[in-house]
Design a protein around this motif. Structure first.
Motif, short mmCIF file in Angstrom:
data_model
loop_
_atom_site.label_atom_id
_atom_site.label_comp_id
_atom_site.label_asym_id
_atom_site.label_seq_id
_atom_site.Cartn_x
_atom_site.Cartn_y
_atom_site.Cartn_z
N ARG A 196 0.81 -1.22 0.00
CA ARG A 196 0.00 0.00 0.00
C ARG A 196 0.85 1.27 0.00
NH1 ARG A 196 -2.66 3.30 3.96
NH2 ARG A 196 -4.70 4.06 3.24
N ALA A 197 1.78 1.37 0.90
CA ALA A 197 2.59 2.60 1.01
C ALA A 197 3.40 2.84 -0.27
CB ALA A 197 3.51 2.50 2.22
N LEU B 95 2.79 1.69 -3.34
CA LEU B 95 1.90 1.98 -4.48
C LEU B 95 1.41 3.43 -4.44
CD1 LEU B 95 -0.14 -1.34 -4.43
CD2 LEU B 95 1.44 -0.62 -6.23
N ARG B 96 1.07 3.88 -3.24
CA ARG B 96 0.59 5.26 -3.10
C ARG B 96 1.72 6.26 -3.40
NH1 ARG B 96 -4.22 5.56 0.56
NH2 ARG B 96 -3.37 7.49 1.43
N GLN B 97 2.93 5.91 -3.04
CA GLN B 97 4.06 6.77 -3.35
C GLN B 97 4.32 6.78 -4.86
OE1 GLN B 97 7.68 5.62 -1.37
NE2 GLN B 97 8.88 7.27 -2.27
N GLU B 98 4.25 5.61 -5.49
CA GLU B 98 4.52 5.51 -6.93
C GLU B 98 3.53 6.32 -7.76
OE1 GLU B 98 6.55 1.04 -7.26
OE2 GLU B 98 4.48 1.38 -7.90
N ASN B 99 2.26 6.31 -7.37
CA ASN B 99 1.27 7.02 -8.18
C ASN B 99 1.06 8.47 -7.73
OD1 ASN B 99 -0.61 6.92 -5.98
ND2 ASN B 99 -2.31 6.57 -7.40
N GLY B 100 2.03 8.97 -6.97
CA GLY B 100 2.00 10.37 -6.57
C GLY B 100 0.88 10.70 -5.62
N HIS B 101 0.42 9.69 -4.86
CA HIS B 101 -0.68 9.86 -3.91
C HIS B 101 -1.95 10.36 -4.60
CE1 HIS B 101 1.85 8.98 -0.41
NE2 HIS B 101 2.79 9.67 -1.03
N TYR B 102 -2.14 9.91 -5.83
CA TYR B 102 -3.42 10.18 -6.50
C TYR B 102 -4.42 9.15 -5.97
CZ TYR B 102 -6.82 10.90 -10.25
OH TYR B 102 -7.97 11.16 -10.95
N VAL B 103 -4.92 9.44 -4.76
CA VAL B 103 -5.70 8.48 -3.99
C VAL B 103 -6.97 9.15 -3.48
CG1 VAL B 103 -5.71 6.92 -2.01
CG2 VAL B 103 -3.57 7.33 -3.26
N TYR B 104 -8.07 8.40 -3.51
CA TYR B 104 -9.33 8.84 -2.90
C TYR B 104 -9.58 7.93 -1.70
CZ TYR B 104 -9.91 11.50 -7.18
OH TYR B 104 -9.72 12.38 -8.22
N ASP B 105 -9.12 8.39 -0.53
CA ASP B 105 -9.26 7.58 0.68
C ASP B 105 -10.71 7.39 1.07
OD1 ASP B 105 -6.42 7.15 1.50
OD2 ASP B 105 -6.39 9.32 1.54
N GLY B 106 -11.56 8.35 0.72
CA GLY B 106 -12.97 8.26 1.07
C GLY B 106 -13.80 7.50 0.08
N GLY B 107 -13.17 6.81 -0.85
CA GLY B 107 -13.90 5.99 -1.81
C GLY B 107 -14.74 6.84 -2.77
N TYR B 108 -15.79 6.25 -3.29
CA TYR B 108 -16.61 6.96 -4.26
C TYR B 108 -17.50 8.02 -3.61
CZ TYR B 108 -14.86 3.82 -7.78
OH TYR B 108 -14.02 3.15 -8.64
N TRP B 109 -17.69 7.94 -2.28
CA TRP B 109 -18.38 9.04 -1.61
C TRP B 109 -17.56 10.32 -1.75
CZ3 TRP B 109 -23.21 8.63 -0.91
CH2 TRP B 109 -23.80 7.44 -0.52
N GLU B 110 -16.26 10.21 -1.63
CA GLU B 110 -15.39 11.38 -1.80
C GLU B 110 -15.45 11.88 -3.24
OE1 GLU B 110 -10.67 12.67 -1.63
OE2 GLU B 110 -11.29 10.74 -0.80
#
Length: 286
Positions: free
Chosen positions: A250-251, A253-268
């Motif tokens: 996890r850590a 992968l998130r670093q590799e993709n530049g933290h293009y992450v939606y932690d709140g899922g589709y609600w976010e």
């Protein structure tokens, strides 16, 4: 099991159509068609069965009517071919971006339409019509220009779509317009929730693909392709192996993709982009 369940659900919904209220058919029909699209995606990567032909046979019928499975397979594999081609409107067949020079020639009203399509509400409402019409136009232009790579698939498509419609209309007695409004349109629209912001234009190729930490329902609907960066990094992983791989790395992968992450899922995603474009349609650096 997922494929068997989808086919049983679709056959049961259509067979018992006259006995069921529309407010049951609509959500279940949309979910079924969207999940079928996810299974087609799994099959085209040949991750559902050990025999190659079996991956394709049971997802070949076009429940959405408009998309020939062989064409989808060809275009999607091209989408995966080069990491640095992602979002490139010239090289990525799944890009929603417009080249800057083409953008400059568009009428203001058409620019507004494309910007609206980059909001989630736009993608859910006009997105299916816009996406399908542009897809069909692109395919027609390709065939007219002498590119016959998809010609056989298109020649076979009326037969396959006709078999689906024979079951729906002749056997089950469902009017075409009702099948379109209760199955095809909402199923296509629901599928577009996943593809809405899974890729964004960025100078670094690894940072163009999102990770959406969705809940169990949406993760199942999209067969864990909400963790889309994992899928592009490891397209050989079947859908049920993606969450474990993500948890273990996890850590990184998130670093590799530049933290293009939606932690709140589709609600976010809904909260942030329902009426606000997640990005502009004009490609920023092509």
């Amino acid at each position: 099991m997922s494929l068997t369940g989808v086919w049983c659900s679709w056959l049961a919904l259509t067979w018992f159509y006259e006995s069921l209220p529309w407010w049951i058919i609509l959500p279940v029909g949309a979910f079924t068609v969207a999940l079928y699209s996810s299974l087609q995606h799994e099959a085209l990567h040949e991750l559902m069965a050990t025999r190659r032909w079996a991956n394709h046979l049971f997802v070949y019928p076009p429940l959405t009517l408009w998309l020939p499975y062989p064409v989808y397979r060809s275009l999607h594999l091209a989408h995966h071919r080069k990491l640095h081609h992602l979002t490139d409107p010239y090289r990525d067949p799944e890009s929603f971006y417009v080249p800057a020079e083409q953008w400059a020639t568009l009428a203001p009203w058409w620019r507004s339409v494309l910007i609206f399509n980059h909001t989630l509400f736009g993608r859910l409402t006009i997105g299916p019509f816009l996406n399908v019409s542009q897809f069909l136009l692109h395919e027609a232009k390709a065939i007219r220009s002498g590119d016959h790579g998809h010609l056989i698939a298109w020649l076979c498509h009326p037969l396959m779509a006709g078999l689906v419609l024979f079951w729906v209309i002749a056997v089950c007695g469902i009017p075409f317009w009702q099948y379109f409004l209760l199955f095809v349109l909402p199923g296509t629209s629901l599928s577009m929730v996943r593809s809405y912001c899974e890729h964004v234009a960025h100078e670094t190729p690894e940072e163009r693909t999102a990770l959406v930490e969705a809940g169990p329902v949406m993760s199942f609907l999209f067969l864990n392709n909400n963790l889309h960066y994992v899928h592009h990094k490891r397209p050989d992983l079947p859908w049920y192996a993606i969450p474990r791989y993500y948890r273990e790395h996890r850590a990184l992968l998130r670093q590799e993709n530049g933290h293009y992450v939606y932690d709140g899922g589709y609600w976010e995603v809904f909260r942030r982009f329902l009426f606000t474009p997640f990005d502009l349609p004009k490609h920023p650096f092509m």
